[in-house]
Every structure is written in structure tokens, then in C-alpha cells.
Design a protein around this motif. Structure first.
Motif, mmCIF file in Angstrom:
data_model
loop_
_atom_site.group_PDB
_atom_site.id
_atom_site.type_symbol
_atom_site.label_atom_id
_atom_site.label_comp_id
_atom_site.label_asym_id
_atom_site.label_seq_id
_atom_site.Cartn_x
_atom_site.Cartn_y
_atom_site.Cartn_z
ATOM 1 N N PRO B 56 0.835 -1.200 0.000
ATOM 2 C CA PRO B 56 0.000 0.000 0.000
ATOM 3 C C PRO B 56 0.872 1.252 0.000
ATOM 4 C CG PRO B 56 -0.735 -1.543 1.685
ATOM 5 C CD PRO B 56 0.532 -2.093 1.125
ATOM 6 N N ASN B 57 0.399 2.264 -0.699
ATOM 7 C CA ASN B 57 1.163 3.470 -0.929
ATOM 8 C C ASN B 57 0.367 4.640 -0.388
ATOM 9 O OD1 ASN B 57 3.105 5.029 -2.001
ATOM 10 N ND2 ASN B 57 2.980 4.107 -4.054
ATOM 11 N N PHE B 58 0.919 5.373 0.584
ATOM 12 C CA PHE B 58 0.134 6.453 1.179
ATOM 13 C C PHE B 58 -0.144 7.545 0.150
ATOM 14 C CE2 PHE B 58 -0.649 10.167 3.864
ATOM 15 C CZ PHE B 58 -1.648 9.640 4.655
ATOM 16 N N SER B 59 -1.379 7.952 0.046
ATOM 17 C CA SER B 59 -1.705 8.883 -1.038
ATOM 18 C C SER B 59 -2.756 9.907 -0.649
ATOM 19 C CB SER B 59 -2.180 8.108 -2.259
ATOM 20 O OG SER B 59 -3.332 7.368 -1.900
ATOM 21 N N TRP B 60 -2.840 10.246 0.620
ATOM 22 C CA TRP B 60 -3.806 11.234 1.087
ATOM 23 C C TRP B 60 -5.207 10.945 0.581
ATOM 24 C CZ3 TRP B 60 -2.815 13.828 5.201
ATOM 25 C CH2 TRP B 60 -1.496 14.150 5.507
ATOM 26 N N PHE B 61 -5.797 11.918 -0.118
ATOM 27 C CA PHE B 61 -7.205 11.773 -0.485
ATOM 28 C C PHE B 61 -7.386 11.254 -1.909
ATOM 29 C CE2 PHE B 61 -7.195 14.733 3.028
ATOM 30 C CZ PHE B 61 -8.177 14.188 3.820
ATOM 31 N N TYR B 62 -6.340 10.606 -2.446
ATOM 32 C CA TYR B 62 -6.394 10.159 -3.831
ATOM 33 C C TYR B 62 -7.631 9.298 -4.116
ATOM 34 C CZ TYR B 62 -5.086 7.752 -8.133
ATOM 35 O OH TYR B 62 -5.092 7.233 -9.391
ATOM 36 N N SER B 63 -7.880 8.308 -3.215
ATOM 37 C CA SER B 63 -9.010 7.409 -3.445
ATOM 38 C C SER B 63 -10.328 8.166 -3.450
ATOM 39 C CB SER B 63 -9.084 6.328 -2.373
ATOM 40 O OG SER B 63 -7.857 5.695 -2.250
ATOM 41 N N TYR B 64 -10.450 9.103 -2.500
ATOM 42 C CA TYR B 64 -11.688 9.874 -2.419
ATOM 43 C C TYR B 64 -11.875 10.714 -3.677
ATOM 44 C CZ TYR B 64 -12.149 8.464 2.411
ATOM 45 O OH TYR B 64 -12.293 7.719 3.535
ATOM 46 N N GLU B 65 -10.750 11.317 -4.105
ATOM 47 C CA GLU B 65 -10.807 12.142 -5.300
ATOM 48 C C GLU B 65 -11.214 11.284 -6.497
ATOM 49 O OE1 GLU B 65 -7.077 14.306 -6.022
ATOM 50 O OE2 GLU B 65 -7.683 14.262 -8.125
ATOM 51 N N LYS B 66 -10.564 10.136 -6.593
ATOM 52 C CA LYS B 66 -10.814 9.212 -7.695
ATOM 53 C C LYS B 66 -12.295 8.800 -7.705
ATOM 54 C CE LYS B 66 -8.640 6.793 -10.839
ATOM 55 N NZ LYS B 66 -8.307 7.557 -11.999
ATOM 56 N N VAL B 67 -12.767 8.443 -6.517
ATOM 57 C CA VAL B 67 -14.140 7.947 -6.415
ATOM 58 C C VAL B 67 -15.146 9.048 -6.715
ATOM 59 C CG1 VAL B 67 -15.850 7.231 -4.709
ATOM 60 C CG2 VAL B 67 -13.676 6.030 -4.863
ATOM 61 N N LEU B 68 -14.882 10.236 -6.154
ATOM 62 C CA LEU B 68 -15.872 11.305 -6.272
ATOM 63 C C LEU B 68 -15.881 11.968 -7.644
ATOM 64 C CD1 LEU B 68 -15.541 12.915 -2.742
ATOM 65 C CD2 LEU B 68 -17.453 11.590 -3.634
#
Lengths: 475, 302, 287
Positions: B56-68
């Protein structure tokens, strides 16, 4: 009151101890191989036949325990078990498309070193039919890295009602109307192309009460039917076949990173192929309009005598001949699925490979690996494969499928074997499910009449291009 | 009472009685619920796929950004909203009517009530499978009814986006209307009889009686029913997955189905965790509202 | 019509309610009838309402035909049946023990932030289970609990706890504390106040809580599918084998299983009708 509580607590503790005890009763002299398997006849046969006839030798007893999981939940269960790392299974029956996802995750074991060291295994590999070997064992697709052995090889055949297709009056009427023969025998079907299906379906689509084959129909009747379901891969499998038969293609994973999605997936050829698929679908049973013409729904219609023919997996053949499940058990004929006429006068019959290999996982002990190879050799031995075929299973070992008398073992064997050289497989990459799900959704929109073939394929191509570029599979 | 000393005394101190009593429960919940939740919360800030060996790679809000920023989550939220609105709305209306029917005492009431409550006791999977059969064009009762009495053609309800939504809504509403009925029934029987008797003397119209007497007694329960059912329906998964598989196209793909696909089919583990948290946020808001209404209601009664 | 809504009504009302109940119950009736139909009767068009009943489907719950012949082998359903009883029984018992203590604590010795605790506890129950399933897997792997009775019992205990706590708290809240205070005055210890005074008063509550928890656990599908193995699997995942094996859904077999499931639940619901509302709202609504 207090005593009661204590008693309950004690009883509970005792039962935990008991349950722990129960789960650890495996004899040290026994090697148990636990295999995740879908719950259906080809795997049940494997368990039953193993129990009754596996030759135990030496002082370690080999025990094969299939953990039967309902098909509907099989993928979820396997995926959850593997990604959790609980390491429950030593062997797993896997759809060929899942290979990439679970190999990249480090769960499926590469077999090359064992094969290289063991002439018997080499012989087995050499004996496997090329297209099936590529589909079931290689990753990356068509490479020399081997991962699996065939558990249940599968491809399409055409199941058709002989009482209708071979009825003399219907035949005469068909000839009078269309100037050609209504296909009745295996040989008749060999020259049938998809365009003929338009005539056949028009001819056989009749209303309740009309006459068919000398009897009034109890319900509406429809001609040839094929898959058009939204679930899993229940439209992609048939549509891929159309692409290949027309000379089109899907994104080629074995030609990374040069192969493209845009321009290939939405090529004019593919658009024409998908259009043909959709036009034909319009002549079939209306169930596909729900996006619900999956392999099982179609089978249910056929078993109840509501459609005259279906193109479906050989794996679903056993219930067709079972009088308890089928109203058409003694009036079904088997042929290859129709193809597409090519410029040189030959018929192209490309289709998407079905079936499942079984694989070994990466956390097995040497003892378990040895035991597994004994099981694999036993399963792929001549006698066992023959018994499996008799029980509704299939084989892709050349020494078996091309042996005398093979076609007599099951009524669909001739059609199965003749189709074997025309199989290609869909992608094996880890992103497989994402590609498949998006494609199924787009196909479903086309099937239910919400968009045309061109839009559908443009959407798919665009999505695939973007996703595959993101994971560096297209440059 | 004998006083013990040392640790036992500390342990038995009346001041600690509350914490000690709830400690076992908190420990179990911490182990099995809270820690996994925290873990997946952490995961949502990493880039991680469960089917690769990459760490796993720490990426702040990347997933949220990607999802939203992707359309599909908004589409599925919209679909979920339509299903929730349709189904909960239908449950409220039907549930209210059923409750009015069963509010009075009549012979065999208790047994007849059982028949109406039965759907609630079925598993979602069973409801989904049999409604799929009912809607099926060849064997389904709906299609056969339409075919033999109306059009003469097989009827394919699930073939259009609107039809599929109606199919899902109807099945879900059928299963959960009894729940709303139970709540409304509780309100109806709590109305003091003398109010109706007084209204009778005043010769009030039934509508006026309904709005001034009956409705105030069931109002808060109706609100609770809406909230409770909304919380449950937002999570809808089995029914949709089996009945329509999210189809036709993506017309019935709810947020529950999308989270499942993202987590277990696409292995976008951190994206699914992020989606899960968006869903969790919605559930938390709804649950707080629910408890707020309960508090209000209890204080009103006192 | 409306003016009679509250109060006594006669047989006319019964007739009306019967018609409505019949229409409403119809899909369930269809399922029950399907359990006694052969496959061809189930899929008959037009639907067959009169048919010769068969018990085959019930037989096939416990025995299935072998892959290659007409012989029958046990499906292991009796094992799943035992597992369902054992696992749900154990977890309900445990949840009730821990939950009752906690509920008593929340009710009689409120902490600072009592409501927050209760809120968090309720939220864990309202959660979509899919969110926690991946990390739960990880924890099960680390602890080696996957596939064991202990693991799934622990899981279900946590699943039932929020429900038990809220339910039991609602019953404790209803009690009149004066009785407890009186016995404290008489010199009773806290322990005997709890066991001697409070518990006897909430016996009905304990029964209702355990029964509803039992029903919820009994029907649970996802955790059982993913966290048990061949030996510890419960009935709901076993039911799924009726879908898409070698044929499309085996409607008769599924219906037979549903019948076995629904009969005990039906009886219990009938007996506990007065507690039903509280049960289905997790104890948050008392009346």
C-alpha cells in the motif's frame, strides 16, 4: 441465579474446547488436500470417484476434500478467501480468466519447475490440446509460464430438437418457403451460417395454438437462442465469437504494449459483427430483453421445450438428457454452433473458450505438493478421464479425445471435439473483471435496445483504452 | 457486606461499576467492529489493490478524489435515491393503509396479521429469486397474466430502466411494508379512545378527526419508520444483484452493488474503502436523526 | 369506515382483512406451494394451481443424486442444520450475557458520554457489512480464527451485541427503580439487586431479545459464506446451492428449504406478537 450463569459459562467454554478438538482430528499420516470447487456434477464426480477409486500407495494416505461452494457465490468466496490470506485451500478450481488476477496477487503457484523435473507431467502437458493449454494454464496468455491443469474443459455446442428439425412436413414446408433444407443431422448443421438462422427463426417462431411438427403448440415457440445475459460473462462469450468469426478482434493481451483498444474493439468489422448479433437476437425468445438470457435461463427454456434450439456450454448438457429434469431428453440432437461464411468459401467458427482449470496455491508444503501431483496424474489418466466423460465431464487430452469410441461416450462429443480447434480465450489480466463488467453493461444496453452497436463499441473501446493505459498495458 | 482490599477493592469500587459492566461489550465490539473499521479507514488513504503484491502506498485523499470525480458513483447514488424514495414511499402508503385495516379488533385478527407479517421474515435472497421468477417473461406470473388477459404478448417488465426500477421497488416495498405497518399500528392503538368519543359528539368530519386526533399520534412514528427504512434501503444489495444484476445497462446499479464490484471484482480495495466511508457517513447522519426523533418523542410523552 | 378504525369491528371487517391478507400473502403462498410441486409443475404455463403434491423436494434437501448415477448421497445438510443451531445458540447466549450486563450499566450507571457510546454501538449495527469484511478477514487470518466455530461465534456475538444492548436497555429503562432502591435499603448487595430484583422483572425481555437475535443470526448469509468452511458452514450459504448448479434455480428445493426456515420463525412471531415492534426496531421503539 448465579450458579446458572456459571453453568452457562462453563458449558460455553467446554463447547469451545470441544469445537477446537473436533477441528484437529486429521491423522498425521494423512495428507489432506482441500480444493475449492463449484458445486456441480463435474466436481462432484471428481470427489465421488476419488473416494471410491483413488489408488493409495506408500504409508501416507492422500485425502482429497472438495469444498463445494455454490456457483453463484463461487467467485466471491474464492476471491475473499485468497485476498484475506487465510490460506484455506491448497487447490482451487478457477475460471481461466481469473488466472492473472490471482497470479499477480501471489496466490497461484507457477508449475514450470515441477513440470521440468517430472517426465510424467511433461507428457500430460504435451498431451493437452494447444488452445486449451493456452487458455487454462498460461499466464501471460500464450506464454511458457504454466499454472493449471484442466478440471472441466468446455465449449459451445448447438442443442436442437430433432422432433422439430427432422419432422418431414416441417422440412417440406421450409424447403418450399426458403429453397433450402431445414438442418436435421449433424452434417446438415455443418453448412449452416448465422444468416441462415434468420430464416430458421422466422420459420419456427409460432404462437400458442398454431401447429408445429404435427401438434398444436401449448405455448409460444421460438427458434435458435443464444446467450444475452448481463450477469458475469453471459453476453461477452457469444459476442467475442462473432467478432473473431467476422475477422475482428478484441484487445490482444499477448501483444502488449503495442496492441490498442480504440480502433480494434470499435472497428467497423466489430460493429458489423455486433449488429449481426443484435439483429439475430431480435428473432429469438424475448427473455433477452430483460438482460436475463444467461446460460441457465436459456437452459431452463430449452428443458421445458419453449425454444427449438440453444447454443450453450457442453457443461450444461447432462441435465438435457436427464428425464427427471428435461422434457426433451430423448429428442435432442447435437451439432456445432453456426459459423460465418468467409470469402474463400470456408466457414469460420471461432468461439470463446469455456471451462475451468484447477491450480495449486503458493503456500503448500512439499508433502502437499507431492500429493497434489499424484491427484493430478490420477485425474488426467486415461481411465479416469473416460469415466469423467461418461459422467457428463469432458477432457482436452489429445490421447483421449482423438481415441476410438470417444464420440460414443456422450451424445455431444462429436460436436465438442470438432469445435476444439476454433477456441480462443478472453483476457487473463488482473484487470479482467473491470473490463468484463463495463463491457457487459454496455452490451446489455445494446441488447435491451437502449443504444446501437456503434455507440456501444465506442464506449467500450474508450473505457478499455483509458484503463489499460493507466495500468501501463498500452503505450 | 465484607470489604475486600487491593485490586479487588479497586475493581469493585461503585464508581467503576458502570465502566466495568459495559467493558466486556466494548471489548468485543472493539475487536470485531471498531478495529476493522479503523483499518479500512486507514486503507482509504492508501493506494492499494488486494490482488497485487505491491505494498500500500500512502496517497492522502487520492481514493476519495478518484471515487468522487467518476460519474458512476453519482449515477449509483442517484439510482439508490430513486429506489429509496420509491420503495420507502410505497411502504409508507401501503403500511399506513394496512395499519388502518388492522387497528381495530375483529375476529381472527391475530392470525390474519401473521400472514401480512410473513414477507418480513423471508430472507432477501429468497424474495429476490422468486420475484425474478414472477417477472420472468416465459414462466412468470406477471407476464402470463398480461399475455392471457391484456395484450396477448409476453410482458418483459425488466427490459427498460424504468421497468427494472419499478420491479426492484415493488419487491422491496412488498417485503418491508409490514415493518411500517407495525410502527403505525403502535401509534394508532395509542390514541386514547375518549378523544374519538369527544370528536363524535362534536360531529367532526373523518378528515378532521384524522388530522387533529389520529395523525399527531402517529406522526413521530411515521418519521421513525421513514428513517429506519431509509437506512436499511440505502444498503440494498442482494435484491438488486439477483433480480436485475444492476441492469439493464447500469439502470439499477445501487451504491451497495457498486461497492461490492469495486471491492471484490475490481480489487480497487482503497477505492471501495473510500466508497464505504461515504456510505458510512450517510448512515451515521441518518442514525443520528433517527435517535434525535426518538428522544423528541420520548420527551413529548413525559 | 374511518369512524370505526379504533374499536370493535365484526366479521365483515374480518372478511375484508382476509382478502387483503390473502393478496399480500400470495407470493409466500406461491413459495410454499412450490415446495410441494415437481419442477415441471412449477414451470408450467399457464400456472398449475391444482397438482399432485410431492415430498421429493424435502427429501432432496438431505440427499442428492450422485454425479454419475441414480444413487443418493447425503448432502451434509444435517451438519449445516446442527451448525446453525449451535453457532446461533452460542452467539445469542454470549451476546445476551454481555449485552444484558452492558445494558444494565448503561441504564443504571450512566457514564459521561453515555449517549455517544450507545450511538456508536447502534451505528455498528446499521453499517453495511461489506465495509468491514476485508479487514475482518485480515484479523481472522492473523488470529487463525477463519473457519473455526470460535471465529464465527465471536463474529455473530458482535453482530448481536448492539441489538441485545439496545433491547435490554429498553426493558431496564421501563422498570420502576423504586423497587431496586427499596431492596438496597434493606441491605441487599448490588449483585443481588441485579440478579434478584432486576433480572426476574425482565424475563420476558430476555426471551424476546434472544428470539429476535436468534432469527437475525439464523438468516445471516454473508459472514457465514465467507468465514466458515465445510465443517462449520451454516444453512443460509447451503441454500445457495439451489441456484445455478447444473440447472437454473431449483425452485422446488429452494422453496422446501424456505419452508423449513419459516415454520419456526412463524410460530415464534405468533407467540411474541406483542414484542414484535420492539424487536424489529432494535429496541429503540418501545410502543
Amino acid at each position: 441465579m448465579l450458579n446458572l450463569t456459571k453453568k452457562i459459562l462453563l458449558a460455553f467454554l467446554a463447547s469451545i474446547v470441544f469445537s477446537l478438538g473436533v477441528s484437529k482430528t486429521v491423522n498425521s499420516k494423512t495428507v489432506e488436500i482441500i480444493m475449492a470447487a463449484p458445486d456441480w456434477p463435474p466436481t462432484r464426480f471428481m470427489q465421488e470417484y476419488f473416494n471410491s477409486s483413488f489408488p493409495q500407495e506408500g504409508d501416507t494416505e492422500i485425502k482429497l476434500t472438495l469444498d463445494f461452494i455454490p456457483w453463484d457465490n463461487f467467485y466471491t468466496n474464492v476471491a475473499a478467501s485468497l485476498t484475506s490470506g487465510e490460506q484455506k485451500y491448497s487447490m482451487i478450481v478457477s475460471d481461466s480468466q481469473w488466472l492473472g488476477a490471482f497470479i499477480e496477487g501471489g496466490y497461484f503457484q507457477k508449475l514450470n519447475k515441477y513440470i521440468d523435473a517430472d517426465p510424467e507431467l511433461q507428457a500430460i502437458f504435451d498431451d493437452m490440446h494447444q488452445g486449451y493449454k493456452e487458455g487454462y494454464t498460461t499466464y501471460p496468455y500464450k506464454s511458457e509460464n504454466y499454472y493449471g491443469f484442466p478440471q472441466f474443459p468446455d465449449n459451445y455446442v448447438n442443442f436442437y430438437r430433432t422432433d422439430i428439425f427432422c419432422n418431414p412436413e416441417e422440412n417440406a414446408a421450409f424447403r418450399a418457403k426458403y429453397g433450402k433444407k431445414l438442418p436435421c443431422t449433424y452434417a446438415d448443421w455443418e453448412i449452416v451460417v448465422w444468416d441462415d438462422i434468420f430464416d430458421i427463426n422466422e420459420f419456427l417462431t409460432r404462437k400458442k395454438g398454431e401447429m408445429m411438427a404435427g401438434k398444436p403448440l401449448e405455448d409460444d415457440m421460438f427458434g435458435v437462442t443464444y446467450q444475452a445475459g448481463k450477469a458475469y460473462d453471459f453476453s461477452s462469450m457469444q459476442i467475442n465469437g462473432f467478432f473473431w468469426q467476422y475477422g475482428g478482434d478484441i484487445w490482444r493481451e499477448d501483444q502488449q504494449p503495442d496492441a490498442q483498444a480504440i480502433g480494434v474493439v470499435n472497428s467497423d468489422i466489430n460493429v458489423a459483427a455486433l449488429t449481426k448479433y443484435l439483429d439475430l437476437l431480435a428473432t429469438m425468445h424475448p427473455s433477452h430483453k430483460t438482460g436475463g438470457m444467461g446460460i441457465f435461463e436459456m437452459q431452463a427454456l430449452y428443458l421445458e421445450g419453449k425454444i427449438a434450439s440453444m447454443i450453450n456450454w457442453v457443461g450444461l448438457g447432462a441435465p438435457v438428457v436427464d428425464p427427471n429434469l428435461s422434457k426433451v431428453n430423448d429428442i435432442t440432437g447435437y451439432a456445432r454452433q453456426p459459423g460465418t461464411m468467409q470469402d474463400d468459401g470456408t466457414i469460420s467458427r471461432w468461439a470463446n473458450l469455456g471451462g475451468q482449470p484447477f491450480v495449486l496455491t503458493t503456500w503448500m508444503t512439499q508433502e502437499e505438493i507431492d500429493a497434489s501431483f499424484k491427484i493430478i496424474k490420477w485425474w488426467l489418466s486415461y481411465d479416469v478421464q473416460i469415466e469423467a466423460v461418461k459422467a457428463g465431464g469432458q477432457s482436452c487430452m489429445k490421447s483421449i479425445i482423438y481415441s476410438d469410441g470417444y464420440n460414443a461416450l456422450a451424445p455431444w462429443n462429436a460436436a465438442y471435439v470438432a469445435s476444439m480447434d476454433w477456441q480462443k480465450d478472453v483476457w487473463h489480466i488482473p484487470e479482467f473483471f473491470e473490463l468484463l463488467t463495463q463491457q457487459q453493461e454496455e452490451f446489455d444496453k445494446a441488447i435491451t435496445g437502449q443504444q446501437d452497436a456503434k455507440t456501444t463499441l465506442d464506449n467500450i473501446a474508450e473505457f478499455q483504452q483509458e484503463l489499460l493505459e493507466e495500468v501501463d498495458r498500452i503505450q | 457486606m465484607k470489604r475486600s482490599s487491593g485490586f479487588l477493592a479497586w475493581f469493585m469500587d461503585p464508581k467503576r461499576r458502570g465502566p466495568m459492566l459495559i467493558a466486556p461489550a466494548i471489548i468485543v465490539l472493539l475487536l470485531v467492529n471498531i478495529i476493522p473499521l479503523m483499518w479500512s479507514f486507514g486503507l482509504s488513504f492508501f493506494k492499494y489493490r488486494a490482488n497485487t503484491l505491491k505494498l500500500p502506498n500512502f496517497s492522502w485523499f487520492y481514493s476519495y478524489e478518484k471515487v468522487l470525480t467518476k460519474d458512476n458513483i453519482w449515477e449509483s447514488l442517484q439510482t439508490t435515491a430513486i429506489i429509496v424514495a420509491g420503495s420507502v414511499g410505497m411502504q409508507m402508503i401501503l403500511g399506513f393503509l394496512l395499519a388502518l385495516l388492522f387497528a381495530s379488533q375483529f375476529p381472527l385478527r391475530k392470525i390474519l396479521l401473521m400472514f401480512v407479517l410473513a414477507p418480513m421474515m423471508l430472507s432477501n435472497v429468497a424474495v429476490a429469486i422468486y420475484f425474478k421468477l414472477f417477472y420472468e417473461p416465459e414462466f412468470g406470473l406477471l407476464s402470463q397474466f398480461v399475455q392471457s388477459f391484456i395484450t396477448g404478448e409476453m410482458y418483459v417488465l425488466l427490459s427498460t430502466p424504468a421497468g427494472a426500477l419499478i420491479g426492484v421497488i415493488f419487491a422491496d416495498a412488498w417485503q418491508w411494508t409490514p415493518f411500517v405497518m407495525l410502527l403505525v399500528l403502535a401509534g394508532l392503538v395509542s390514541v386514547p379512545k375518549h378523544l374519538y368519543e369527544a370528536a363524535e359528539i362534536d360531529r367532526m368530519s373523518w378528515w378532521r378527526k384524522f388530522t387533529t386526533i389520529t395523525f399527531p399520534y402517529v406522526r413521530s412514528l411515521l418519521l421513525l419508520a421513514v428513517l429506519f427504512r431509509t437506512i436499511e434501503t440505502v444498503k440494498i444489495f442482494d435484491l438488486v444483484f439477483i433480480l436485475t444484476n444492476g441492469g439493464p445497462g447500469t439502470a439499477t446499479e445501487t451504491i451497495g452493488v457498486l461497492v461490492y464490484r469495486t471491492a471484490f471484482q475490481f480489487f480497487r480495495t482503497s477505492n471501495s474503502a473510500a466508497m464505504g466511508y461515504i456510505l458510512l457517513f450517510a448512515v451515521i447522519v441518518l442514525t443520528s436523526l433517527y435517535l434525535y426523533v426518538i428522544k423528541q418523542r420520548e420527551s413529548e410523552e413525559i | 369506515m374511518k369512524k370505526k378504525a379504533i374499536g370493535q369491528s365484526g366479521w365483515l371487517w374480518t372478511a375484508l382483512a382476509s382478502v387483503v391478507a390473502f393478496i399480500y400473502f400470495f407470493p409466500v403462498l406461491f413459495i410454499i406451494l412450490t415446495a410441494f410441486r415437481s419442477r415441471s409443475d412449477t414451470l408450467a404455463t399457464p400456472p398449475k394451481w391444482i397438482f399432485s403434491p410431492t415430498f421429493e423436494n424435502f427429501y432432496h434437501i438431505f440427499f442428492r443424486s450422485m454425479a454419475n448415477s441414480t444413487e443418493y448421497v447425503a448432502t451434509g445438510f444435517h451438519v449445516y442444520f446442527f451448525n446453525s443451531i449451535y453457532i446461533s445458540g452460542m452467539s445469542v447466549l454470549l451476546a445476551l450475557l454481555i449485552g444484558t450486563l452492558a445494558a444494565y450499566g448503561f441504564s443504571r450507571h450512566p457514564l459521561r458520554g453515555n449517549d455517544t457510546y450507545l450511538f456508536i454501538i447502534l451505528t455498528t449495527r446499521m453499517l453495511p457489512p461489506i465495509i468491514v469484511i476485508v479487514p475482518i478477514f485480515l484479523i481472522f487470518r492473523i488470529t487463525g480464527l477463519a473457519g473455526t466455530y470460535t471465529g464465527i461465534i465471536l463474529m455473530y456475538t458482535a453482530f448481536n451485541l448492539p441489538f441485545s444492548i439496545w433491547m435490554m436497555k429498553s426493558f431496564f429503562d421501563e422498570l420502576n427503580t423504586e423497587i431496586e432502591d427499596a431492596s438496597r435499603m434493606d441491605g441487599a448487595s448490588e449483585r443481588s439487586v441485579f440478579f434478584g430484583v432486576c433480572i426476574p422483572q425482565v424475563k420476558a425481555g430476555l426471551a424476546a431479545t434472544s428470539v429476535f437475535a436468534l432469527i437475525l443470526t439464523w438468516n445471516e448469509f454473508l459472514f457465514s459464506l465467507l468465514l466458515t468452511n465445510k465443517l462449520t458452514r451454516t444453512m443460509p450459504p447451503a441454500m445457495a446451492r439451489t441456484i445455478g448448479g447444473e440447472i437454473n434455480v431449483d425452485y422446488g428445493l429452494l422453496a422446501a428449504m424456505i419452508c423449513l426456515f419459516i415454520i419456526p420463525i412463524f410460530l415464534i412471531t405468533y407467540l411474541l406478537q406483542n414484542q414484535l415492534l420492539r424487536g424489529v426496531t432494535f429496541g429503540t421503539i418501545k410502543k
